[in-house]
Scaffold this active site. Structure first.
Site: not given
Lengths: 211, 211
Positions: A35, A37, A40-41, A109
């Site tokens: 996802g 920047s 919330g990864k 990614s």
């Protein structure tokens, strides 16, 4: 939902609880958060890792910063360098998953083909690949701008910024979609945990206890 | 012999054979083969890996070529690039070992400080580091010159060649020394296997069966 053939209703699990636990502990998988920047990864990763540990899994987190320090120092943000970085993470994630580890990766990614190459590698070695799209929109991420990166990119101080002057190619068939721009963390975490349970990759908390 | 406190006489192993096997299967370790080009590191690795698998271990091999393709493409043979490559291998070996994997690495890894940095990392995370010096001499390796690299180096077609115009810093206190220039492969393999058995890292073949 490639893992849907592994769905289980839970019936009969009480009959072979220990066996099932041991089997579960062997099946490696990779939760691949992707996802924009600030979507919330990393927050999700930090919330998910202790849940997996508590359920008896060996867990490794490969986040962008750790990997850029230890595996990819010197790489930049060109398409080629991003691809090299993401493929390296996939290579290491695969080594771990095929040895029974539950791996979580947290990287933008942005390119579909590169994520798919990692899926191919990981599934080919017998592990389960779970593409989890942390799907806060560009506008939502920019409005929060926790690290101030969007402001820098708008001001021209950052180039090759995903969603602005470099593309983000959304997953076409992600296993999990997380509307992280509008949903509380607990609800997002629950989506991922429920998917893993239903895919037979994570022991439900009360398995074998319910009637 | 840092692992010598784990030596066991085998007494009592028959009493808790399964428990001991399970415990052994959990303790990750790294057999770090180091030595000159052509000294026999890859041959030993290929011989050792199936022995470990047969004894119930999860095994991963990180050899120089695989790693240069997947983790270190673009790196050369300068001191800095060699160090980066060896530290990356150590980083990945550590991730695997701390999850219970038996890791074998096969690289020249010519610099003592870099090998020691990996030992520090791996031991610090609770795994066992076994420095195994594949100790064929420069003259022995050059006499065999299986890949023709020594001839190329002598002819000036290769620079930064370990032992010629780049140093090989011998281990000061390796766990295992293998005189691979004068010893048959079976005997060398036996040295490593016996060390692992005596260090409590590998189940002896007939444990629990002998009187």
């Amino acid at each position: 939902m490639r893992a849907s053939h592994q769905l289980s209703t839970g019936a009969g699990e009480a009959l072979n609880g220990i066996g099932a636990t041991e089997r579960l502990a062997e099946q490696g998988f990779v939760v691949w958060f992707t996802g924009l920047s600030g979507s919330g990864k990393s927050t999700l990763t930090e919330a998910l890792a202790p849940v997996l540990t508590d359920r008896g899994r060996r867990v490794e987190v490969l986040d962008g910063d750790v990997v850029r320090t230890n595996l990819s120092k010197g790489l930049g943000f060109s398409r080629e360098d991003r691809d090299t970085n993401i493929l390296r993470i996939g290579f290491v994630a695969n080594l771990l998953a095929r040895n029974g580890v539950a791996v979580i990766t947290a990287t933008i990614s942005p390119y579909r083909a590169t994520r798919d190459a990692n899926r191919h590698l990981i599934e080919g070695d017998g592990s389960v690949f779970i593409e989890a799209h942390v799907a806060a929109t560009f506008e939502e991420c920019e409005a929060r701008d926790v690290k101030g990166l969007y402001a820098e990119a708008r001001a021209g101080k950052r180039t090759m910024f995903t969603g602005l002057d470099d593309p983000y190619e959304e997953p076409l068939r992600p296993e999990v979609v997380i509307p992280s721009g509008t949903e509380l963390l607990d609800a997002s975490l629950d989506r991922v945990v429920r998917f893993l349970e239903q895919a037979g990759l994570l022991q439900p908390i009360h398995a074998g206890v319910s009637p």
